[in-house]
Enzyme design. Structure first.
Site, short mmCIF file in Angstrom:
data_model
loop_
_atom_site.label_atom_id
_atom_site.label_comp_id
_atom_site.label_asym_id
_atom_site.label_seq_id
_atom_site.Cartn_x
_atom_site.Cartn_y
_atom_site.Cartn_z
N LYS A 219 -60.89 11.62 -75.30
CA LYS A 219 -61.61 13.08 -75.34
C LYS A 219 -62.67 13.70 -75.60
O LYS A 219 -63.45 14.53 -74.93
CB LYS A 219 -60.95 13.82 -76.26
CG LYS A 219 -59.11 14.18 -75.97
CD LYS A 219 -58.98 15.02 -77.01
CE LYS A 219 -57.08 15.22 -76.99
NZ LYS A 219 -56.80 16.30 -77.67
N ASP B 153 -56.23 23.23 -76.18
CA ASP B 153 -56.17 23.44 -77.19
C ASP B 153 -55.86 24.13 -78.65
O ASP B 153 -54.55 24.52 -78.87
CB ASP B 153 -56.90 21.80 -78.01
CG ASP B 153 -55.97 21.15 -77.46
OD1 ASP B 153 -54.87 20.45 -76.97
OD2 ASP B 153 -56.74 19.27 -77.61
#
Ligand code: ATR
Length: 273
Positions: A67, A103
Site C-alpha cells: 500500500k 478506505d
C-alpha cells in the site's frame, strides 16, 4: 461490451475477500469482466504491474504489503491518497496510472449507513491504534467534520506521527488511559487487529462511555467482536467491520466499470461465509 480485467495485488493475497465482492457486482450489473487475486512479491512489483497493465488490465486494488510502496509506481495520486499517504486502488486515466485510496470513504460511508444522522462534530471521537487502517480512518473522520479526535496507540510515537495529519484536531494520549478518555466520547473506533479470531483480545473497559456513543470495529471476523458485544450489552449503537470492507470496494469498482455498485444482503452473506 469490452471485457474488463482487474484484481487485487498483495502478498499473500489468497485470503482476500475482494474477488467475491467485485465478481458479485460484475454478475449483478450484467457487466463483462473478471476480478482476480494476484500474488506479487515486493521485488517484482514494478515489473509485474507494468506487464499486467500492458496486457490490458484496467486497474487494481492494492493490499498488504504494497500500500505504501505502490505510491512510487503511480504516475499521479489524487488528493485523498496524498492526504492518507497510502494507495489502495490504481486506475488508468488518459493512459496514466492514478493512485487513490477508498478506505476513508469506506469507513465513513459504513458508519453513516449504520447510524443515519450521526453527527461526529459535537463530541470527541476516540481512535484506538495507529497502523495503516488508522491513517485512512483519521482522514475520513476529519473529512466528515470531526472537531476533536483522541488517538491512542500502544507505541505512542506512531500516534504522534499520525497526529501530524491535523494537529489541531488530533490529540495523542497514552494507550494506558484508554478507559478514562471514553468519558465524553461520541464515537469509539478500534482500528487495531485486536479482537480478531486468533489475536489477543482488546482489553478495554467501557464503563465511562456515554450510552449514546457509537462503537465501531474494523475487525469483521468475528463480526460481533467482544468490544461490540460489550458495547451493545450496555445500550451503545455498534458498527461492525464488514461494511467498511464492502463500501471501500464501491468507488474502486466505479473507476474500472463506470457503475457505482451497491451492497445487498446476498453479497454480505457471501463475504461472511
Ligand atoms: P496495519 O498497518 O495493517 O493497520 P499494523 O501496523 O500492524 O497493521 O497496526 C496494527 C495496530 O494494532 C497498531 O496500532 C498496533 O500497535 P503498535 O503500533 O504499538 O504495534 C496495534 N496492536 C497490535 N497488537 C497490539 C497489542 N497487543 N496491544 C495494543 N495494540 C496492538
Amino acid at each position: 461490451m469490452t471485457f474488463i480485467k482487474c484484481g487485487v495485488i498483495g502478498h499473500p493475497v489468497s485470503h482476500s475477500k475482494s474477488p467475491i465482492i467485485h465478481n458479485h457486482w460484475i454478475e449483478k450489473y450484467g457487466l463483462s469482466g473478471k476480478y482476480e487475486a494476484i500474488d506479487i512479491v515486493p521485488e517484482e512489483l514494478r515489473d509485474k504491474i507494468k506487464s499486467l497493465l500492458d496486457s490490458g488490465y484496467a486497474g487494481f486494488n492494492v493490499t498488504i504489503p504494497h500500500k505504501e510502496t505502490i505510491m512510487a509506481l503511480c504516475d499521479d495520486m489524487d488528493d485523498t491518497a496524498k492526504k492518507i499517504g497510502a494507495v489502495n486502488t490504481l486506475y488508468l486515466k488518459n493512459g496514466k496510472v492514478i493512485g487513490t485510496n477508498t478506505d476513508a470513504f469506506g469507513f465513513i460511508e459504513n458508519v453513516k449507513r449504520c447510524v443515519p444522522g450521526i453527527d461526529i462534530s459535537h463530541r470527541p471521537s476516540v481512535v484506538l491504534g495507529a497502523g495503516g487502517a488508522a491513517r485512512a480512518i483519521l482522514s475520513g473522520l476529519i473529512g466528515a467534520g470531526a472537531n476533536k479526535i483522541i488517538l491512542l496507540n500502544r507505541t505512542r510515537d506512531k500516534a504522534e506521527t499520525l497526529a501530524h495529519l491535523n494537529s489541531d484536531i488530533i490529540t495523542v494520549r497514552d494507550w494506558e488511559v484508554r478507559n478514562g478518555v471514553l468519558k465524553d466520547a461520541g464515537l469509539v473506533v478500534n482500528t487495531t487487529a485486536l479482537g480478531m479470531k486468533g489475536k489477543d483480545p482488546l482489553a478495554i473497559d467501557l464503563s465511562a462511555l456515554p450510552n449514546d456513543a457509537v462503537v465501531s470495529d474494523i475487525v469483521y471476523a468475528p463480526l460481533m467482536t467482544d468490544l461490540l458485544k460489550a458495547a451493545e450489552a450496555r445500550g451503545n449503537k455498534v458498527v461492525t467491520g464488514i461494511g467498511m470492507l464492502l463500501h471501500q470496494a464501491r468507488p474502486a469498482f466505479e473507476k474500472w466499470f463506470g457503475v457505482l455498485p451497491d451492497i445487498d444482503a446476498i453479497l454480505e452473506a457471501k463475504v461472511l461465509s
